[in-house]
Write an enzyme that holds these catalytic residues in place. Sequence first.
Site, PDB file in Angstrom:
ATOM      1  N   LYS A  15     -17.934 -11.916  23.228  1.00 51.25           N
ATOM      2  CA  LYS A  15     -17.804 -13.206  22.539  1.00 51.25           C
ATOM      3  C   LYS A  15     -19.161 -13.703  22.044  1.00 51.25           C
ATOM      4  CE  LYS A  15     -13.878 -15.163  25.124  1.00 51.25           C
ATOM      5  NZ  LYS A  15     -13.504 -16.282  26.032  1.00 51.25           N
TER       6      LYS A  15
ATOM      7  N   HIS B 266      10.453  10.077  23.993  1.00 54.23           N
ATOM      8  CA  HIS B 266      10.272  10.796  22.732  1.00 54.23           C
ATOM      9  C   HIS B 266       8.859  10.620  22.191  1.00 54.23           C
ATOM     10  CE1 HIS B 266      14.608  11.660  22.450  1.00 54.23           C
ATOM     11  NE2 HIS B 266      14.734  10.488  23.062  1.00 54.23           N
TER      12      HIS B 266
ATOM     13  N   GLU C 149      -7.440  -7.048  33.567  1.00 52.42           N
ATOM     14  CA  GLU C 149      -8.364  -8.179  33.521  1.00 52.42           C
ATOM     15  C   GLU C 149      -8.628  -8.708  34.921  1.00 52.42           C
ATOM     16  OE1 GLU C 149      -8.763 -11.129  30.033  1.00 52.42           O
ATOM     17  OE2 GLU C 149      -7.634 -12.259  31.536  1.00 52.42           O
TER      18      GLU C 149
END
EC number: 5.3.1.9
Length: 540
Positions: free
Chosen positions: A503, A381, A350
């Site tokens: 947004k 793993h 960001e």
Amino acid sequence: MTLKSLPAWTALQSHFEQIRHARLRDWFAPENDRAPTRAERFTIPGGGLAADFSKNRIDDETLRLLVQLARDAGVEARRDAMFAGEIVNPTEGRAALHTALRATDPQAPFHAQVSAERAKMATFARAVRSGTWTGYTGKRIRHVINIGIGGSDLGPKMVVHALHHVATPEISTHFVSNVDGADLARVLEQVDPEETLAIIVSKTFTTLETMTNARSLRDWFVARGCPEDALAKHFVGVSANPAEVVKFGIAADNVFEMWDWVGGRYSLWSAVGLSIMIAIGPEQFDELLAGANDMDRHFREAPLERNLPVLLGLIGIWYRNFFGSQSYLVAPYSEALHYLPSYLQQLEMESNGKSARLDGTFVDYPTSAVTWGEPGTNGQHAFFQMLHQGPTIVPIDFIAVLTPEHPLAGHHPKLLANCFAQSEALMLGRTLEEARKVAGPGKEALAPHLTFPGNRPTTTLLVDALTPRTLGALIALYEHKVLVQATVWDINPFDQWGVELGKILGKVVEGDLSAESVDPAKHDSSTTALIERARAALKR
């Protein structure tokens, strides 16, 4: 001058061509690695931590040129401007004074204001921890729900989890961020409203996700018997917009202030960290701040050649802009640091996931790498196969905590052994000739599958013990690394305009989901079809 026209950049390009095929295993060979050893030369302490940079594809000349690049790009000047409270976030016309939140110098910017707010936090935290602050039926608080998103969630959640071993066992802390109601519902299954305190954290107090969850939580309290005039015993707000907090229904005395000169992803040191302070106590919170301040001093005072945030940032640029690495991995060999990679994803991407320079022109070079990670040994793993034998080079930050924070015998040596062995294996690799010996007679066809390219770069950060102080230093290390890289790339790490467009369109789509019909001209055909399918499902 633009980045690519700096003399150090040009010199680094030539240098890269000279050493791009150099092998780390050759640099570490006994005949080449004489005293002071490579590990000794490239291991640097700072702020209570130490970093071993020796398994990176760098030599002394690389570091010299990278440091010169930092000087040419103005890293020192921008660092000093940030600490002085100058406008370093020009697109929003703001300072970036997260460092003032942990400064001890009375002459630091906003010192009196910061100290007063922290004292208010401490008084409240002590009241909750001691049981003198009770719920509306007189029961002590045993659950704290922090509702926020982004910097109002990731930092506090990461720290509370990391410092579980020093937190009070009397209070459980829960974090809710997602607008998906399942997030809040899962927490509400675990808590009793009579014993629950909600901390609503939003700089504007208008954030969609946070306010949706806050309203649902308020309704839940009332539905389970809490009188509306008693909600003040269960709700506090943290915001830079106190009027909006009061408008929501939180008592003015229950409002804690944050400021517009602190970005959300840098804000855990402020009242945004109230959940942290309640969990670990004011004294330990002060230690968290002290550790960050230790790293602040190191960043300001250490020469660039021995400066951990500077070197961490520059080495990241070396791989991103010269080797062309697309991502880098954070691998804390500490379950306590489980949420550190998620926190760093926001901090790094960001902040530095930008294409526009400070002057408004567009970059012609890569900026932020994709940041990802998982605690060790879990990652071994899952995706370490790709790190060892895949064709892509992914630089790695290993983080090793040398002293365990738990009493279980036998675990920690295995954990540390895996961490150190992974860095060694990534560096050494295994040649085809070595693989043939491992495969054994008659299994020549297996040998290529047992080879490891090696020469995979890693940095190992060493933490003696995970305490509030060392955690504070570790977080501040990465904060300052971000500034170093942003300065070299000539971008603004303190804004986040990239979150805005989604947004805006989200509000339009939300309205369309409940509308009688959707105008196909409003959206592309794909989005229109998605909305129509969702509208049909929501009507069931």
